[in-house]
Structure formats: C-alpha cells, structure tokens
Design a protein around this motif. Structure first.
Motif, mmCIF file in Angstrom:
data_model
loop_
_atom_site.group_PDB
_atom_site.id
_atom_site.type_symbol
_atom_site.label_atom_id
_atom_site.label_comp_id
_atom_site.label_asym_id
_atom_site.label_seq_id
_atom_site.Cartn_x
_atom_site.Cartn_y
_atom_site.Cartn_z
ATOM 1 N N THR A 199 -11.547 -2.551 1.925
ATOM 2 C CA THR A 199 -10.270 -2.174 2.526
ATOM 3 C C THR A 199 -10.558 -1.517 3.869
ATOM 4 O O THR A 199 -11.450 -0.670 3.967
ATOM 5 C CB THR A 199 -9.516 -1.198 1.617
ATOM 6 O OG1 THR A 199 -9.330 -1.813 0.339
ATOM 7 C CG2 THR A 199 -8.166 -0.830 2.214
ATOM 8 N N ALA A 252 0.840 -1.204 0.000
ATOM 9 C CA ALA A 252 0.000 0.000 0.000
ATOM 10 C C ALA A 252 0.867 1.242 0.000
ATOM 11 O O ALA A 252 2.005 1.225 0.483
ATOM 12 C CB ALA A 252 -0.908 -0.003 1.235
ATOM 13 N N THR A 272 -3.737 0.476 -3.060
ATOM 14 C CA THR A 272 -3.305 -0.877 -2.706
ATOM 15 C C THR A 272 -3.073 -1.717 -3.945
ATOM 16 O O THR A 272 -3.687 -1.494 -4.992
ATOM 17 C CB THR A 272 -4.354 -1.604 -1.838
ATOM 18 O OG1 THR A 272 -5.560 -1.724 -2.594
ATOM 19 C CG2 THR A 272 -4.614 -0.862 -0.548
#
Lengths: 409, 175
Positions: free
Chosen positions: A137, A107, A121
């Motif tokens: 997420t 990330a 990400t």
C-alpha cells in the motif's frame, strides 16, 4: 507555406520563457550519477531495507511453501538512495498513478503517532476473481493544485509490469476477496527531494491523501496483478502530523451525499426522484445472499421521453441501505474505468463490477433493508424527441426504485 | 569552465532544447522537466566519442519520448479519474481561440499526440513516415492525427503546407 509554423522552433527558443531558462547542470549530473549507480546495481542502501520491509510487513502473504530467497537489490525504478515513490514528487497526481485489473479500493484513515497515519483498506475484485494477495500500500499527499507534495516513507511497490520479475522467487498465498489490510505509514515531505536538504515534514494544511494498493489475483480462468487507488481528505498539523478530517468518513462514502448520507433520512421517494436530466435507472439485485461481500448485481441506464443522451460514468451502481427510514450502510463500487455511453429509445447501458459493502459505523449489517440503487453520471449531450440538442452541465444522481435486500440470515 | 558534452550542451543549446520541449508540451514548467529528464536519460548511458551534437539529437529524441510517455500515462489515468473530481480538466478550445492567436496558442488547442505530430511535421519538416517512427506509431495513425491537427490549425493560422500524403478524412474525425 505557413511561415509562423515553420519559424515556431526558433520563436520558442527566443521566447521570454526560454531566455529565463538555464539547464540545472549540477542536478542533472547528480541524477545521472544515481541512475548509473542503479544500472550498475552497486547501491542498495535504503532500497534494500525497503524490500526487506515489504516482506516482513506482510507475513500473511508470505509463501505457503517457502520458496527461494526474496529478491535482493533496489526495487525497479528506485533511484539509488531515494525510494521510487519520491519520483512522484512535484508531479500531477493524475500523471503518476495508474490502475489495472478492474479492482475497487476503499480506505479509511485513523490518527497515529508522529508523522504516521493509519490506513484501513478494503479491495474488491470482479466476480471472476476468487482470491488474491497484497504487494503493498502506498500513499501520496496532494495539494489543492493536484501536485504531489508528500509520499510514504519506507518501501515502494514495483511498477505493475515489473512485479512478476521482481517477485520471481516469492510465492504468495491467496485469500478470498475482498482483501482487508491495516497499515500505519509515515508521511514525509517532497521538499527534501532530490537534494536531501529540505524539510521532511509536510507543511501544515489541508490535502488529499491518495491511497494506492497493488495486489495479485487469481481465479478459475484469470490471474494477474492489479492496482487501484482512492482518495480522502487529510489535514496536517503544525508539527507535520497527519490526521483524518472530521468529514473523512463521509468522504469515504459514495459520492452522492447530497441525497444519501450515513445516519440521515432518505431524501427521495418513488414519487419524487431527483431530476437526472432524462436518465433513468433499472436495477437487478438479488434479494438474499448479501454479506460483507456483495453478490453479483447490476444496474441499467436508459433515457426517458424519447431522448438520446451521451453520458460518462466511472462506476458500477451503488446501493444506499435504509433501516427504519435512516441510512445505515452502502454497497459501493470503487473508481472504475470511465465509460462513455449513449442511451436512447433503442439503447441502454448495463453497468456492473466489483462492489464493497460499507456499513455506517462499526455495526454489522444483518437482516432486511430497503435498498435504493443509484449511479452518478455526467450527461454530456442530450437530443430530445424533436431533435433539439442540449448540453447538460452538471453530474446527476440517477436513482432507481427501492427494493428489499437481506443480509446474512 | 566545464567542457564535457553535458556542460557544453547545457551552455550552448539549453535554450534551444527548452524551446523544443516548450513547443512540444505547450507548458514552460513541463518543458523544464522534460529537458532535465531527457538529459538524465541521455547521459546515464556512457557512450564513446559522444559530441555535443550527437547528444543534442539524443536529447531531442528523449524529450519527445518522455513527453509521449507522460501523455500515455495521463490518458490511462484520466480514464479512471472520478468524474466529480475532474471538472474543468478539459481545456475549452474556445478560450484558447479567443486568446492571442499565435502558433503556441494554436498548438495548445490540439490534443497532445496531434500537437507532437504537427510539431514534427510542420516545424521540423519530417515526413509522415519519419514522424511515425519518432512517435512509434503506425503511419495511418499519424496521418489521422495530422489530418485533425491540420484542420484545427488551418482554422486559426490559415493554410498550411500541402501534405500530399494525407488522406481526405470522411465524416467525423476521431482524435
């Protein structure tokens, strides 16, 4: 009979710690009421909005063919008026994050407005997996003691073992790995939980931000749901606004930055490999077929000088990519399962798994590069050829000889 | 003054429950969380004719379950924790041994499952099959935990009660 052990329960009840303890009855009652409400399915509130937000925020993963309506009601584990992620508050991060599927997540962060942070990400999967979809997420802010002090506002993602039931009526369209996503999520403080009275702003300071992503995946002979996490440094300003630190990019790079770092010359040579406490490394890398997705490759750990070495490592191998003497990118694994291994005169250990190509900066990798394979490992016990035992103290970076790899020609 | 089972239990047995959780977990803050979570689990289900004594049995069982669930989650995560970020996460038994040797510090040298097995067996006087049932483990697994725990505790506390049902472990004990 050992009396102290037999008396231990009454001794613990009479301890100073117990003497100062009072059951927080009001808080327990409040939690009981919320839990009963969830059991009865009578409270939807924020949680229902969260569910809708999950579906709306991920249009690219919506059904290829619209199925039945998405699930309505609180996500599993949601405590009525608190989305489930608040359950992580106050706990050790190690106790509240799980993983599955042998996935690799990386990330990067970027500043956003207010109390939000932008997260990009990239999720990689093992070779056997062909495509996947993202359920969501989540973010967890952790202080220097490893305690969760903040979480993302908004939707939560169901527990892994509850996903299939929760999304029973939703079909997700798959995309090839690696999966990329961009989210901008507000971060809020745990101080408000569970009373609702504390500040919603995370106190100013330095933290670690754990990014956790939950995905579904499928392949020729495999399918399932998986989850992986990674962490990055985070700074929160006086107004509760989060931002990445100046070294966040470096932190996103693989954990051997003493030797290999973006934009820096390579600090090792074939004749001056770093001391790896007797561990040695060989690598099997294809010369071509490299692109934004790494082809299958592996490294093999061994021991030199007749030693037998116990070691731990949690990853497949990494590659530092060098152009004109300067590092321009990496091929890196995520946080893999921690492996205990023993290598010696008659034993080696092959490491492989999903890896991600991470260029330094925005440039695309194209053309031929010198690649230095390496692995970070923690030797725990070493026995030399004469039987002398030692216990190495520090992690080591084990480097293999360089080779050439070619990207995207 | 409230007289419902929760209030009575909290007032009259709160410290005992804390002591139990403290002995099981070895940590006061964890014990507080365990007691609270166990009370919530227990009282979230409506049960007719639920007396404080009934509730205490449920809560003690829930304390154990909450703790073991937490340990299992922690172990699952520790397997994937990055090794560079995990230095010092394993307690050095020598530190505990060097401290004041009492039962709690001796128990602190045990792995979590070993500690729970030892508390149930030695402090609650449960039989091995009962310990296995409480921990939802096979008897053989419990015997292995108890064998390792017994060896460690004997080094620190002296001889423990004889356990006829424990096998003699050959070779290196695994925990």
């Amino acid at each position: 009979m050992n009396d102290p052990l037999h008396r231990a329960l009454s001794d613990a009840e009479a301890s100073d710690e117990a003497a100062g303890y009072t059951v927080p009855v009001a808080l327990v009652r409040s939690r009981v009421r919320r839990r009963r409400a969830v059991r009865a399915g009578g409270v939807v509130g924020v949680a229902a909005l969260a569910v809708v937000a999950v579906v709306v925020a991920t249009p690219s993963f919506l059904p290829r063919t619209p199925a039945a309506d998405p699930p309505i009601g609180p996500a599993p584990g949601v405590v009525a008026d608190w989305p489930a992620q608040f359950d992580r508050c106050g706990k050790q991060v190690d106790d509240v994050l799980d993983e599955a599927g042998g996935l690799a997540l990386r990330a990067t962060l970027a500043a956003a407005t207010g109390n939000a942070i932008a997260v990009h990400t990239t999720m990689a999967a093992p070779e056997s997996v062909t495509d996947g979809w993202i359920y969501g997420t989540e973010l967890t802010v952790v202080d220097s003691d490893g305690v969760v002090v903040g979480v993302q506002e908004g939707p939560s993602v169901p527990a892994l073992d509850e996903i299939d039931a929760y999304y029973a009526n939703v079909l997700f369209g798959g995309e090839p790995f690696p999966l990329e996503s961009d989210d901008t999520l507000p971060l809020v403080s745990c101080e408000q939980y569970p009373s609702g009275n504390g500040s919603i702003a995370i106190p100013a300071g330095s933290y670690r931000l754990w990014v956790t992503q939950t995905v579904g995946y499928s392949g020729k002979d495999v399918s399932g749901n998986g989850r992986a996490s990674t962490d990055l440094p985070l700074v929160v300003g006086a107004g509760g606004e989060p931002s990445p630190t100046a070294d966040a990019a470096a932190a996103a790079a693989p954990p051997a930055d003493d030797l290999f770092a973006c934009g820096r010359p390579v600090d090792v040579s074939i004749h001056a490999l770093p001391d790896a406490a007797g561990l040695v490394l060989a690598a099997d890398t294809p010369e071509s077929d490299w692109s934004s997705t790494a082809p299958p490759w592996s490294v093999t750990l061994g021991a030199s000088g007749g030693r037998t070495i116990d070691a731990r490592t949690d990853s497949a191998g990494s590659l530092a990519l060098v152009d004109d003497g300067v590092i321009v990118g990496f091929v890196v694994p995520g946080r893999g399962a921690l492996r205990e291994l023993t290598v010696g005169p008659d034993a080696t250990a092959e490491l492989d798994g999903p890896t991600l190509v991470v260029p330094c900066g925005a440039a695309q990798l194209r053309g031929s590069y010198v690649a230095w394979p390496y692995v970070v490992a923690q030797p725990t016990r070493s026995v030399d050829a004469d039987g002398v035992v030692s216990t190495p103290a520090s992690p080591v970076v084990v480097v293999a000889n360089p080779r050439q790899v070619t990207f995207g020609l | 003054m409230d007289d419902d089972p929760l209030a009575v239990l909290a007032r009259e047995r709160g410290r005992a429950l804390f002591g139990y959780a403290y002995l099981v977990s070895g940590d006061a803050r964890t014990a507080e969380d365990l007691v609270q979570d166990a009370l919530v689990r227990t009282f979230s289900r409506r049960r007719a004719g639920f007396t404080p004594d009934d509730a205490e049995r449920y809560v003690r069982r829930a304390i154990l379950t909450c703790y073991l669930d937490g340990v299992r989650r922690s172990q699952r995560w520790s397997r994937v924790r990055h090794l560079l970020g995990s230095s010092g996460d394993v307690a050095d038994p020598a530190v505990a041994v060097g401290a004041v040797v009492d039962v709690r510090s001796a128990l602190a040298t045990l792995a979590p499952q070993e500690r729970v097995a030892a508390v149930l067996r030695y402090c609650e006087d449960l039989t091995v099959p009962e310990v296995a049932a409480r921990m939802e483990l096979a008897e053989g697994t419990v015997k292995r935990y108890l064998s390792t725990a017994t060896r460690k505790l004997t080094d620190l506390l002296g001889p423990l009660p004889a356990l006829e049902e424990l096998p003699v472990m050959q070779g290196k004990a695994r925990s």
